[in-house]
Design a protein around this motif. Structure first.
Motif, PDB file in Angstrom:
ATOM      1  N   ARG A  81      -4.817  -8.683  -7.444  1.00  0.00           N
ATOM      2  CA  ARG A  81      -6.238  -8.997  -7.283  1.00  0.00           C
ATOM      3  C   ARG A  81      -7.079  -7.728  -7.204  1.00  0.00           C
ATOM      4  NH1 ARG A  81      -7.040 -13.072  -2.414  1.00  0.00           N
ATOM      5  NH2 ARG A  81      -9.192 -12.984  -3.210  1.00  0.00           N
ATOM      6  N   LEU A  82      -6.543  -6.705  -6.544  1.00  0.00           N
ATOM      7  CA  LEU A  82      -7.274  -5.446  -6.466  1.00  0.00           C
ATOM      8  C   LEU A  82      -7.378  -4.782  -7.828  1.00  0.00           C
ATOM      9  CD1 LEU A  82      -5.871  -4.014  -3.115  1.00  0.00           C
ATOM     10  CD2 LEU A  82      -8.288  -4.420  -3.625  1.00  0.00           C
TER      11      LEU A  82
ATOM     12  N   ALA B 128     -10.545   0.504   2.008  1.00  0.00           N
ATOM     13  CA  ALA B 128     -10.581  -0.294   0.783  1.00  0.00           C
ATOM     14  C   ALA B 128     -11.427  -1.539   0.962  1.00  0.00           C
ATOM     15  CB  ALA B 128      -9.160  -0.679   0.372  1.00  0.00           C
ATOM     16  N   GLY B 129     -11.475  -2.075   2.181  1.00  0.00           N
ATOM     17  CA  GLY B 129     -12.307  -3.242   2.443  1.00  0.00           C
ATOM     18  C   GLY B 129     -13.780  -2.959   2.261  1.00  0.00           C
ATOM     19  N   GLU B 130     -14.192  -1.702   2.533  1.00  0.00           N
ATOM     20  CA  GLU B 130     -15.587  -1.334   2.299  1.00  0.00           C
ATOM     21  C   GLU B 130     -15.878  -1.204   0.807  1.00  0.00           C
ATOM     22  OE1 GLU B 130     -16.467   2.186   4.436  1.00  0.00           O
ATOM     23  OE2 GLU B 130     -16.182   1.282   6.427  1.00  0.00           O
ATOM     24  N   ALA B 131     -14.883  -0.723   0.044  1.00  0.00           N
ATOM     25  CA  ALA B 131     -15.086  -0.556  -1.396  1.00  0.00           C
ATOM     26  C   ALA B 131     -15.001  -1.878  -2.141  1.00  0.00           C
ATOM     27  CB  ALA B 131     -14.044   0.419  -1.945  1.00  0.00           C
TER      28      ALA B 131
ATOM     29  N   ALA C  90     -10.745   8.361  -1.984  1.00  0.00           N
ATOM     30  CA  ALA C  90     -10.420   9.773  -2.160  1.00  0.00           C
ATOM     31  C   ALA C  90      -8.993  10.015  -1.698  1.00  0.00           C
ATOM     32  CB  ALA C  90     -11.388  10.634  -1.349  1.00  0.00           C
ATOM     33  N   PRO C  91      -8.212  10.796  -2.422  1.00  0.00           N
ATOM     34  CA  PRO C  91      -6.860  11.130  -1.960  1.00  0.00           C
ATOM     35  C   PRO C  91      -6.931  11.809  -0.599  1.00  0.00           C
ATOM     36  CG  PRO C  91      -7.168  11.764  -4.256  1.00  0.00           C
ATOM     37  CD  PRO C  91      -8.522  11.383  -3.736  1.00  0.00           C
ATOM     38  N   ARG C  92      -6.171  11.286   0.348  1.00  0.00           N
ATOM     39  CA  ARG C  92      -6.196  11.860   1.705  1.00  0.00           C
ATOM     40  C   ARG C  92      -4.805  11.744   2.313  1.00  0.00           C
ATOM     41  NH1 ARG C  92      -7.172   9.816   6.781  1.00  0.00           N
ATOM     42  NH2 ARG C  92      -7.989   7.813   6.059  1.00  0.00           N
ATOM     43  N   PRO C  93      -4.148  12.878   2.523  1.00  0.00           N
ATOM     44  CA  PRO C  93      -2.833  12.838   3.163  1.00  0.00           C
ATOM     45  C   PRO C  93      -2.927  12.256   4.577  1.00  0.00           C
ATOM     46  CG  PRO C  93      -3.258  14.987   2.180  1.00  0.00           C
ATOM     47  CD  PRO C  93      -4.554  14.242   2.149  1.00  0.00           C
ATOM     48  N   GLY C  94      -1.932  11.493   4.942  1.00  0.00           N
ATOM     49  CA  GLY C  94      -1.895  10.948   6.294  1.00  0.00           C
ATOM     50  C   GLY C  94      -2.594   9.618   6.469  1.00  0.00           C
ATOM     51  N   ARG C  95      -3.131   9.031   5.407  1.00  0.00           N
ATOM     52  CA  ARG C  95      -3.813   7.741   5.525  1.00  0.00           C
ATOM     53  C   ARG C  95      -2.809   6.671   5.957  1.00  0.00           C
ATOM     54  NH1 ARG C  95      -6.403   7.421   0.833  1.00  0.00           N
ATOM     55  NH2 ARG C  95      -8.532   7.696   1.601  1.00  0.00           N
ATOM     56  N   THR C  96      -3.153   5.915   6.980  1.00  0.00           N
ATOM     57  CA  THR C  96      -2.271   4.865   7.466  1.00  0.00           C
ATOM     58  C   THR C  96      -2.589   3.543   6.780  1.00  0.00           C
ATOM     59  OG1 THR C  96      -3.746   4.190   9.273  1.00  0.00           O
ATOM     60  CG2 THR C  96      -2.203   5.992   9.724  1.00  0.00           C
ATOM     61  N   ALA C  97      -1.735   2.567   6.988  1.00  0.00           N
ATOM     62  CA  ALA C  97      -1.952   1.254   6.393  1.00  0.00           C
ATOM     63  C   ALA C  97      -3.231   0.617   6.929  1.00  0.00           C
ATOM     64  CB  ALA C  97      -0.754   0.349   6.660  1.00  0.00           C
ATOM     65  N   ASP C  98      -3.469   0.753   8.230  1.00  0.00           N
ATOM     66  CA  ASP C  98      -4.679   0.174   8.808  1.00  0.00           C
ATOM     67  C   ASP C  98      -5.935   0.852   8.260  1.00  0.00           C
ATOM     68  OD1 ASP C  98      -3.201  -1.587  10.296  1.00  0.00           O
ATOM     69  OD2 ASP C  98      -3.196  -0.354  12.105  1.00  0.00           O
ATOM     70  N   GLU C  99      -5.861   2.162   8.087  1.00  0.00           N
ATOM     71  CA  GLU C  99      -7.007   2.880   7.516  1.00  0.00           C
ATOM     72  C   GLU C  99      -7.215   2.482   6.062  1.00  0.00           C
ATOM     73  OE1 GLU C  99      -6.667   6.947  10.256  1.00  0.00           O
ATOM     74  OE2 GLU C  99      -5.704   6.838   8.273  1.00  0.00           O
ATOM     75  N   LEU C 100      -6.130   2.253   5.351  1.00  0.00           N
ATOM     76  CA  LEU C 100      -6.245   1.780   3.970  1.00  0.00           C
ATOM     77  C   LEU C 100      -7.011   0.463   3.911  1.00  0.00           C
ATOM     78  CD1 LEU C 100      -5.444   1.759   0.925  1.00  0.00           C
ATOM     79  CD2 LEU C 100      -3.365   0.550   1.626  1.00  0.00           C
ATOM     80  N   ALA C 101      -6.658  -0.464   4.795  1.00  0.00           N
ATOM     81  CA  ALA C 101      -7.341  -1.761   4.806  1.00  0.00           C
ATOM     82  C   ALA C 101      -8.825  -1.595   5.110  1.00  0.00           C
ATOM     83  CB  ALA C 101      -6.682  -2.682   5.819  1.00  0.00           C
TER      84      ALA C 101
ATOM     85  N   ALA D  92      -7.622  -6.241 -10.616  1.00  0.00           N
ATOM     86  CA  ALA D  92      -8.588  -6.988 -11.424  1.00  0.00           C
ATOM     87  C   ALA D  92     -10.004  -6.912 -10.862  1.00  0.00           C
ATOM     88  CB  ALA D  92      -8.152  -8.456 -11.518  1.00  0.00           C
ATOM     89  N   ALA D  93     -10.149  -6.344  -9.647  1.00  0.00           N
ATOM     90  CA  ALA D  93     -11.463  -6.311  -8.994  1.00  0.00           C
ATOM     91  C   ALA D  93     -12.332  -5.202  -9.577  1.00  0.00           C
ATOM     92  CB  ALA D  93     -11.285  -6.113  -7.495  1.00  0.00           C
ATOM     93  N   ARG D  94     -13.640  -5.287  -9.288  1.00  0.00           N
ATOM     94  CA  ARG D  94     -14.616  -4.269  -9.701  1.00  0.00           C
ATOM     95  C   ARG D  94     -15.114  -3.567  -8.448  1.00  0.00           C
ATOM     96  NH1 ARG D  94     -14.290  -3.405 -15.152  1.00  0.00           N
ATOM     97  NH2 ARG D  94     -14.165  -5.400 -16.264  1.00  0.00           N
ATOM     98  N   PRO D  95     -14.373  -2.575  -7.973  1.00  0.00           N
ATOM     99  CA  PRO D  95     -14.762  -1.932  -6.703  1.00  0.00           C
ATOM    100  C   PRO D  95     -15.985  -1.053  -6.847  1.00  0.00           C
ATOM    101  CG  PRO D  95     -12.920  -0.786  -7.687  1.00  0.00           C
ATOM    102  CD  PRO D  95     -13.169  -2.005  -8.547  1.00  0.00           C
ATOM    103  N   LYS D  96     -16.565  -0.722  -5.697  1.00  0.00           N
ATOM    104  CA  LYS D  96     -17.683   0.211  -5.698  1.00  0.00           C
ATOM    105  C   LYS D  96     -17.189   1.587  -6.106  1.00  0.00           C
ATOM    106  CE  LYS D  96     -20.022  -2.125  -1.846  1.00  0.00           C
ATOM    107  NZ  LYS D  96     -20.492  -1.971  -0.449  1.00  0.00           N
ATOM    108  N   PRO D  97     -18.007   2.363  -6.835  1.00  0.00           N
ATOM    109  CA  PRO D  97     -17.587   3.719  -7.217  1.00  0.00           C
ATOM    110  C   PRO D  97     -17.503   4.624  -6.013  1.00  0.00           C
ATOM    111  CG  PRO D  97     -19.878   3.361  -7.780  1.00  0.00           C
ATOM    112  CD  PRO D  97     -19.347   2.021  -7.331  1.00  0.00           C
TER     113      PRO D  97
END
Length: 228
Positions: A198-199, A156-159, A142-153, A201-206
């Motif tokens: 790689r991301l 996205a790692g859960e998805a 979800a678009p979220r202002p203020g997301r950090t690089a660590d939070e991105l990892a 080409a991946a099939r992430p969770k919806p």
């Protein structure tokens, strides 16, 4: 034939020249080893005095303790300074994406342009921004202002769990280069670029947020499959 006797001074000089030959210097300690040996001896004397601070009328024992404390503080400070860039707190606070509108394509093009100019640190940041924006555009995050690089990892790692380790590694590259004063390199940029590819080409969770799933993401296909 009579040989002239060799005097004491001449014999000493001949012996000195003989011992100066390289073959005799091979096992001689280096200057660094000699310095370390002297430093070790000095530390041993300090600890010896510190173990009996009242045994020296001049107060040398207490002075030795003070010197040892200073050395310990300097050593701890040096370790902290060397390890600080391994996990700089700023990497957990600074937002990865700026407030102004942008697309993943914008960031990818900027990354490639910066890489061509040899500005590797900036190229790595733009490529990671491309990853974040791409995942938002595809409704993986979800678009979220203020997301950090660590939070991105983490998010996205859960998805995309199969790429969770690669995501953490890519963000670590960004943290080390951007916040830890590590040099940006072509190899480090290539690592983040490969993660982006790689991301894609991946099939992430919806995305599942408030029961709303964007159109075209995770919808049932008439043939019984899932449309991505």
């Amino acid at each position: 034939m009579t040989l002239d006797p060799i005097g004491r001074d001449e014999a000493r000089e001949m012996a000195r020249r003989e011992l100066d030959k390289q073959i005799y210097q091979r096992d001689k300690p280096s200057w660094l080893e000699r310095v370390w040996d002297r430093f070790s001896e000095w530390l041993q004397k300090l600890f010896s005095h510190a173990s009996h601070p009242n045994a020296h009328g001049s107060g040398g024992g207490w002075l030795s303790i003070a010197v040892i404390v200073v050395i310990a503080l300097v050593a701890v400070g040096l370790v902290v300074w060397l390890m600080w860039d391994r996990r700089n707190p700023r990497s957990r606070k600074d937002p990865l994406l700026e407030d102004k509108p942008s697309t993943a394509l914008d960031h990818r093009e900027a990354a490639e342009r910066l890489a061509a100019e040899g500005q590797w640190a900036e190229a790595i940041r733009e490529r990671l921004r491309a990853i974040a924006r791409d995942l938002e555009e595809r409704a993986v995050l979800a678009p979220r202002p203020g997301r950090t690089a660590d939070e991105l990892a983490a998010e996205a790692g859960e998805a995309v769990p199969e790429l969770a380790d690669a995501l953490r590694a890519g963000v670590r590259v960004f943290d080390d280069v951007w916040y830890g004063d590590r040099p940006g390199t072509a190899d480090r940029y290539a690592q983040v670029k490969e993660l982006d590819e790689r991301l894609r080409a991946a099939r992430p969770k919806p995305l599942e947020s408030d029961g709303l799933t964007p159109a075209g993401v995770g919808a049932d296909d008439p043939d019984g499959g899932t449309r991505w």
